[in-house]
Structure formats: C-alpha cells, structure tokens
Design a protein around this motif. Structure first.
Motif, PDB file in Angstrom:
ATOM      1  N   SER A 301       1.065  -1.296  -0.076  1.00  0.00           N
ATOM      2  CA  SER A 301      -0.068  -0.195  -0.012  1.00  0.00           C
ATOM      3  C   SER A 301       0.828   1.136   0.063  1.00  0.00           C
ATOM      4  N   GLY A 304       1.974   2.035  -3.345  1.00  0.00           N
ATOM      5  CA  GLY A 304       0.803   2.666  -4.269  1.00  0.00           C
ATOM      6  C   GLY A 304       0.738   4.172  -3.951  1.00  0.00           C
ATOM      7  N   ASP A 305       0.965   4.510  -2.601  1.00  0.00           N
ATOM      8  CA  ASP A 305       0.631   5.815  -2.196  1.00  0.00           C
ATOM      9  C   ASP A 305       1.841   6.620  -2.690  1.00  0.00           C
ATOM     10  N   LEU A 308       1.290   7.500  -6.167  1.00  0.00           N
ATOM     11  CA  LEU A 308       0.055   8.222  -6.296  1.00  0.00           C
ATOM     12  C   LEU A 308       0.426   9.751  -6.028  1.00  0.00           C
ATOM     13  N   LYS A 331      -7.242   5.904  -6.531  1.00  0.00           N
ATOM     14  CA  LYS A 331      -7.198   4.832  -5.657  1.00  0.00           C
ATOM     15  C   LYS A 331      -8.304   4.064  -5.254  1.00  0.00           C
ATOM     16  N   TYR A 333     -10.024   1.467  -2.923  1.00  0.00           N
ATOM     17  CA  TYR A 333      -9.476   1.017  -1.518  1.00  0.00           C
ATOM     18  C   TYR A 333      -9.895  -0.377  -1.246  1.00  0.00           C
ATOM     19  N   SER A 339     -14.496   4.225   2.657  1.00  0.00           N
ATOM     20  CA  SER A 339     -14.415   5.215   1.827  1.00  0.00           C
ATOM     21  C   SER A 339     -15.725   5.942   1.220  1.00  0.00           C
ATOM     22  N   THR A 398     -15.092   5.759  -9.346  1.00  0.00           N
ATOM     23  CA  THR A 398     -13.718   5.789 -10.049  1.00  0.00           C
ATOM     24  C   THR A 398     -13.548   6.013 -11.461  1.00  0.00           C
ATOM     25  N   LEU A 406      -4.622   3.953 -11.999  1.00  0.00           N
ATOM     26  CA  LEU A 406      -5.375   3.646 -10.601  1.00  0.00           C
ATOM     27  C   LEU A 406      -4.757   2.548  -9.995  1.00  0.00           C
ATOM     28  N   VAL A 407      -4.706   2.921  -8.555  1.00  0.00           N
ATOM     29  CA  VAL A 407      -3.999   1.977  -7.895  1.00  0.00           C
ATOM     30  C   VAL A 407      -5.307   1.214  -7.118  1.00  0.00           C
ATOM     31  N   ALA A 408      -5.211   0.039  -7.331  1.00  0.00           N
ATOM     32  CA  ALA A 408      -6.394  -0.849  -6.735  1.00  0.00           C
ATOM     33  C   ALA A 408      -5.867  -1.739  -5.679  1.00  0.00           C
ATOM     34  N   ASP A 409      -6.177  -1.340  -4.282  1.00  0.00           N
ATOM     35  CA  ASP A 409      -5.370  -1.931  -3.108  1.00  0.00           C
ATOM     36  C   ASP A 409      -6.180  -3.023  -2.657  1.00  0.00           C
TER      37      ASP A 409
END
Length: 468
Positions: A301, A304-305, A308, A331, A333, A339, A398, A406-409
């Motif tokens: 994670s 990913g952050d 971003l 992102k 979450y 969220s 999104t 796109l970050v899919a966590d």
C-alpha cells in the motif's frame, strides 16, 4: 456426539421479506461446522440470530438451543463469554481502539470470569502468549496487523472459557500466512468445544474440515462432510464457488504495446525507521496491468501511495511521461465502507462528484449496466448494501472520472470468490478499454499471475542480511 448448539427451523425476516429460509443444524463438540457462501447469502444473519444480536428491524422464528436447552434471546445473552462467544470479521470494530491489548483481554477474565485484578492481568498475559502475542501486550489495536488484531480478538473471545465459538468471516482480508494461523487457532477450539465458522473462503472451509453447509440467498443448497462437498459438489452454485478460485481463472489477454506512462528508478521507501523496499525500478504504459505482491506489512500500500504522490519517496525517482491531472490518478480502496460516507445516500454522493468535476449525470446509467448494479442501490446508504455491491459502486465512482492511473489496493480480498473474480476481471477489462494503467495490489500471487502483464514481488526488494 453431543450437540452444543441446535437450530430448529430458524428463519430471519424483515417484515414480509424472508432473508433466511427455515434452517436446522447442530454444532457438535469436537466437529467443526462451516457455513460457506457468497456475500449476502444470509450467513452472518444466522450467526446474529444465534447470538441474539439481530437488528431491531429483523425478526427470528424457530428455536435456538444451547447445550440442548431451548433459550430465548435474553437467556442466550446471559451466556455471552461463558458458554458462547463470537469472533467478528472486523477485529478493529470489536476491540477498543484506545485500550492496550493486554487490558482488553484481562477485562474479560475480570468481569466475565470474576477473577481478581492481579490474577486477570497474569491470565491475560498467558492468554496472549498462547496465541503468540506476548510482545504486543502494551500496544493498541491500530498498531497491529490484521492477523495480529484477529488473534487478540480470539484471545479475548476465549478468555472466559466459552466452549462454543462462532467465527464470522474470521480470515477476511488476511494474507495466506495470517489466514492459516487463524485457522489453526480455530481448529484448536474443537479439542474441547464446538466451532461454527462462517466464510466465503473455500480454502478456509477445506482446512477446517468437519462438516460444511452451503448457503445462497438465505437457502441451504447442500451439506455434508468437507471432503465430500468440496470434492464432489452436488449443487451448481457450489461448483461455481469452487471454480471461481484464482487457479481456475482463464489467463487474461496480454497488453499490446501502448504509450509509456511512467518510469520508476531505484525507488526506496521507509515506514518510520523500517526500510520497506529499495532498488525498485520498472516502467508502466497506458492500459498495462502491474501486479504488486507480498504479505501484509511489506509495503504494498505504501508503494501505491508513493506512486500516487501521497507520500514522498525515501530515495529514487518517479518520472511521468505524460502529464496527468490529480483527478486522473486515483485509488480504489481495500475496505469500501471506509471510503463512503453513511450520512447520505450513494446517489447523493455521486451527484456531489458529478457537480464537483462538472460531469454529465448520463454517464452513471451505462456504468451501472456494465457493473451489473441495480439503480435502486443509489437510494440506499453505504451501510445498506453488501460488500460486493459497495466495491462495485466504488469502481463506478472511480470510472466516472476516466482515470489514467489507478491503484487498486486489495480490491477483492474481502469478497467471495465469485464476486472477486467478476470484479477483478471487470477492472482489467475497463483498464484495457479506457487505456488506464492499473496497479493491482494483492496477497494472492495466483490471482495476479492470471491477470497482470508484469508482477513485482516486494520481498525481492527488501534488505537481506549479508551472510558471513
């Protein structure tokens, strides 16, 4: 074999809508019973009916017996902790966020087990040591990993010696090693008591063994020994649930050459004084799927952050080959309830988004159809839809912004296998169609191998001790 819990024709209903059809079962001493099914199948409602914690808007009919004694709700609640305990699917919601772990367990010994304060403290330390957590006694729950927090919850749930444990999705969102550790703790419960586990994870059901009941839409589809049900399933739905595991997914079509989007060179990142990873270099193009793999706490994670721009790199460089607006870097979450606001309807939240970014409301309907979502869900709040529906609504929100990165966590780690497969394959398809570079974070390497163009295993970029 003695029955510790017996249900006789139990139903759960909301007004005239029957959510759980008449169901009978028994939880026996020494034999695990697992209820397997997808999100929204009525599994958790059944657990709440047994414990006597159903919402006021729901009613239960039928008989619940504990130790062969039929008991009403008030009588069952008197047995909490002493005869029957529940291990929740979200340990952080069950644990006090401002109370050290040892104190949370010691209070069970003191107030449920009637132990003196000093004795309760000593017993709590022994209980935490038994589950391998003696080192976290003074820490707060938010300082722990998901697996560690669930073990603290297990220590508290079993502290007063209840012979019956109901575990509601106890491994939800955990990586493989943490999941297997919780399963072993649960199996140890059957040595002297009974265990009812509710899960959508086929591997958890297989490891627990004993008996399995498969539910869907509030109905029992089939039951039998774990070996029989999982190796020779009779119901079409059970076969679909088993076949939805990542090892049975078809491989995604590889990406074709597209315009480069970003280059990462010699990236390193820390968490406090801890080095998470170093020397990480890769390139990513529009429409390409990058998988990031590793156990919980390894820095997935955080990576990913960092990509971003939410965290500065400790060292190294991130170079964007195309300029992107902030709204094009998004992102998705892991925990969809975290969220979404529950104060207003989902439709209101989407209207606010459209207004903020000057988007047309006509874009919502096509995405609802693509995501197989009922438009009526927009009239509900986030707490009134299932986890799978809410994660697809998060994806809809999104995609309204047409992201380019796109970050899919861990977007599917809390979903049942069928919903997880649908969501993951939909993510990949939309990324390809909209030429969006997708970073898919997961602790399931097989899942990543099925859908990604390249995979980064963060353990390959962690500091290792040099052998003398």
């Amino acid at each position: 074999m003695s029955a510790l819990i017996t249900l006789d024709n139990v139903t759960v209903a909301a007004a005239d809508n029957v959510l759980v059809q008449p169901l009978s079962l028994s939880v026996n001493r020494g034999e695990p019973l697992t209820i397997l099914g997808e999100t929204g199948s009525g599994k958790s409602l059944l657990a709440q009916a047994i414990m006597g914690t159903l919402p006021a808007s729901l009613t239960m009919q039928g008989t619940v017996s504990i130790q062969q004694q039929p008991l009403d709700i008030a009588a069952r609640r008197q047995l909490w902790g002493k005869q029957i305990s529940m291990l929740p699917q979200e340990p952080w919601q069950a644990l006090d966020p401002v109370m050290p772990c040892e104190q949370q367990v010691s209070e069970v010994f003191r107030y449920v087990g009637n132990a003196a304060a000093a004795s309760a403290q000593l017993a709590a330390r022994a209980q935490l040591d038994q589950v391998g957590l003696s080192q976290v006694s003074r820490q707060l729950p938010q300082q722990l990993s998901g697996g560690m927090a669930q073990r603290v919850a297990f220590a508290a749930a079993t502290a007063a010696g209840a012979p019956i444990i109901i575990a509601d999705e106890p491994t939800k969102g955990l990586d493989t090693s943490q999941r297997d550790g919780i399963v072993q703790l649960l199996k140890s419960q059957t040595q002297h008591g009974g265990l009812l586990t509710i899960t959508h994870d086929v591997d958890v059901a297989r490891q627990l063994g004993g008996r399995i009941m498969v539910m869907r839409h509030g109905q029992l589809l089939e039951s039998g020994s774990a070996e029989q049900v999982l190796s020779q399933p009779q119901a079409e739905y059970t076969r679909a649930l088993i076949n939805a595991q990542p090892q049975f997914w078809p491989a995604a079509t590889p990406a074709t050459a597209q315009q480069p989007l970003l280059d990462v060179t010699d990236l390193a990142q820390h968490r406090g004084e801890q080095l998470l990873f170093q020397g990480l270099s890769f390139s990513l193009s529009a429409g390409e799927i990058l998988g990031v793999y590793g156990d919980s706490g390894c820095g997935k994670s955080t990576l990913g952050d960092t990509l971003l721009g939410l965290l500065p790199p400790a060292s190294g460089h991130i170079k964007w080959q195309q300029p992107l607006h902030r709204s094009q870097m998004l992102k998705l979450y892991q925990d969809p309830p975290a969220s979404f606001s529950t104060a207003v309807t989902i439709g209101t939240l989407l209207k606010d988004l459209l207004k903020r970014h000057k988007l047309a409301a006509s874009a919502i309907a096509p995405l609802l159809r693509q995501l197989n979502l009922d438009a009526a869900l927009l009239n509900r709040t986030a707490k009134d839809v299932s986890g799978g529906e809410l994660q697809r609504l998060a994806l809809l929100r999104t995609m309204l912004l047409s992201p380019k990165f796109l970050v899919a966590d861990e977007p599917s780690s809390r979903l049942d296998p069928i919903t997880a497969q649908q969501l993951t394959q939909l993510l990949v398809r939309l990324a390809r169609e909209q030429q969006c570079a997708l970073v898919l974070i997961s602790h399931d390497k097989i899942q990543l191998q099925k859908v990604c163009d390249q995979i980064i295993d963060l353990k390959d970029y962690q500091l290792r001790e040099v052998q003398a």
